[in-house]
Design a protein around this motif. Sequence first.
Motif, PDB file in Angstrom:
ATOM      1  N   ALA A  40      23.053   3.536  -3.584  1.00 59.12           N
ATOM      2  CA  ALA A  40      21.787   4.290  -3.322  1.00 59.12           C
ATOM      3  C   ALA A  40      22.352   5.352  -2.129  1.00 59.12           C
ATOM      4  O   ALA A  40      21.502   6.373  -1.824  1.00 59.12           O
ATOM      5  N   ALA A  41      23.260   5.188  -1.200  1.00 57.66           N
ATOM      6  CA  ALA A  41      23.359   5.911  -0.174  1.00 57.66           C
ATOM      7  C   ALA A  41      24.731   6.976  -0.285  1.00 57.66           C
ATOM      8  O   ALA A  41      25.029   7.483   0.954  1.00 57.66           O
ATOM      9  N   ARG A  42      25.101   7.305  -1.547  1.00 58.14           N
ATOM     10  CA  ARG A  42      26.250   8.295  -1.558  1.00 58.14           C
ATOM     11  C   ARG A  42      25.926   9.589  -0.900  1.00 58.14           C
ATOM     12  O   ARG A  42      26.616  10.348  -0.584  1.00 58.14           O
ATOM     13  N   SER A  43      24.484  10.200  -1.160  1.00 60.41           N
ATOM     14  CA  SER A  43      24.145  11.451  -0.708  1.00 60.41           C
ATOM     15  C   SER A  43      23.999  11.362   0.829  1.00 60.41           C
ATOM     16  O   SER A  43      23.832  12.229   1.427  1.00 60.41           O
ATOM     17  N   ARG A  44      23.874  10.308   1.472  1.00 63.04           N
ATOM     18  CA  ARG A  44      23.483   9.896   2.825  1.00 63.04           C
ATOM     19  C   ARG A  44      24.670   9.746   3.532  1.00 63.04           C
ATOM     20  O   ARG A  44      24.575   9.739   4.798  1.00 63.04           O
ATOM     21  N   LEU A  45      26.062   9.829   3.189  1.00 66.33           N
ATOM     22  CA  LEU A  45      27.195   9.490   3.787  1.00 66.33           C
ATOM     23  C   LEU A  45      27.503  10.583   4.880  1.00 66.33           C
ATOM     24  O   LEU A  45      27.265  11.674   4.666  1.00 66.33           O
ATOM     25  N   THR A  46      27.882  10.196   6.104  1.00 65.05           N
ATOM     26  CA  THR A  46      28.386  11.127   6.917  1.00 65.05           C
ATOM     27  C   THR A  46      29.737  10.801   7.665  1.00 65.05           C
ATOM     28  O   THR A  46      29.702   9.590   8.009  1.00 65.05           O
ATOM     29  N   ARG A  47      30.598  11.582   7.812  1.00 72.30           N
ATOM     30  CA  ARG A  47      32.001  11.159   8.458  1.00 72.30           C
ATOM     31  C   ARG A  47      31.742  11.138   9.930  1.00 72.30           C
ATOM     32  O   ARG A  47      31.261  12.343  10.277  1.00 72.30           O
ATOM     33  N   PHE A  48      32.386  10.351  10.692  1.00 72.74           N
ATOM     34  CA  PHE A  48      32.390  10.295  12.228  1.00 72.74           C
ATOM     35  C   PHE A  48      33.633  10.213  12.542  1.00 72.74           C
ATOM     36  O   PHE A  48      34.380   9.196  11.801  1.00 72.74           O
ATOM     37  N   VAL A  49      34.055  10.802  13.674  1.00 72.14           N
ATOM     38  CA  VAL A  49      35.357  10.353  14.433  1.00 72.14           C
ATOM     39  C   VAL A  49      35.114   9.997  15.554  1.00 72.14           C
ATOM     40  O   VAL A  49      34.522  10.841  16.359  1.00 72.14           O
ATOM     41  N   VAL A  50      35.669   9.095  16.048  1.00 73.48           N
ATOM     42  CA  VAL A  50      35.543   8.247  17.383  1.00 73.48           C
ATOM     43  C   VAL A  50      36.603   8.728  18.132  1.00 73.48           C
ATOM     44  O   VAL A  50      37.750   8.680  17.798  1.00 73.48           O
ATOM     45  N   LEU A  51      36.166   9.601  19.377  1.00 74.98           N
ATOM     46  CA  LEU A  51      37.237  10.195  20.085  1.00 74.98           C
ATOM     47  C   LEU A  51      37.370   9.466  21.173  1.00 74.98           C
ATOM     48  O   LEU A  51      38.668   9.396  21.725  1.00 74.98           O
ATOM     49  N   GLY A  52      36.615   8.488  21.803  1.00 69.50           N
ATOM     50  CA  GLY A  52      36.857   7.791  22.816  1.00 69.50           C
ATOM     51  C   GLY A  52      35.777   6.632  22.848  1.00 69.50           C
ATOM     52  O   GLY A  52      34.742   6.865  22.257  1.00 69.50           O
ATOM     53  N   ARG A  53      35.730   5.640  23.959  1.00 69.92           N
ATOM     54  CA  ARG A  53      34.847   4.790  24.034  1.00 69.92           C
ATOM     55  C   ARG A  53      34.669   4.197  25.811  1.00 69.92           C
ATOM     56  O   ARG A  53      35.842   4.693  26.404  1.00 69.92           O
ATOM     57  N   ASP A  54      33.633   3.960  25.906  1.00 71.69           N
ATOM     58  CA  ASP A  54      33.308   3.873  27.467  1.00 71.69           C
ATOM     59  C   ASP A  54      33.842   2.295  27.653  1.00 71.69           C
ATOM     60  O   ASP A  54      33.702   1.282  27.192  1.00 71.69           O
TER      61      ASP A  54
END
Length: 106
Positions: free
Chosen positions: A92-106
């Motif tokens: 159901a979520a194929r059109s809602r997918l978003t690619r995220f790249v994690v650059l760092g974390r706290d």
Amino acid sequence: RPNIPKKLIGMDDKSNISNYKYTDLVEICPLCREDLLYLPRKVATKMGNIGRVVLVKSISNLIHFVDPLTGQTANMSPEAFWREPLRPVVTAARSRLTRFVVLGRD
């Protein structure tokens, strides 16, 4: 399914201090709410003879399924899911997918 390995960076023998580098790896369940699944016969029997075509109702600490024909519900634990991973027939979520790249974390 978390995996947190650590690697020794440096160690001071005099003060007994060690520095570690931690790497966090988390594998996320590929199912989304309202996905359509076709369960293997063995899995459907283990879940209380639910129908083999089910919808994912919700995902929390358990994966909740509902049979759209009978309304019967069933739950699956994360351990059972990772033993026999399921892939959706229709997502159901194929059109809602978003690619995220994690650059760092706290």
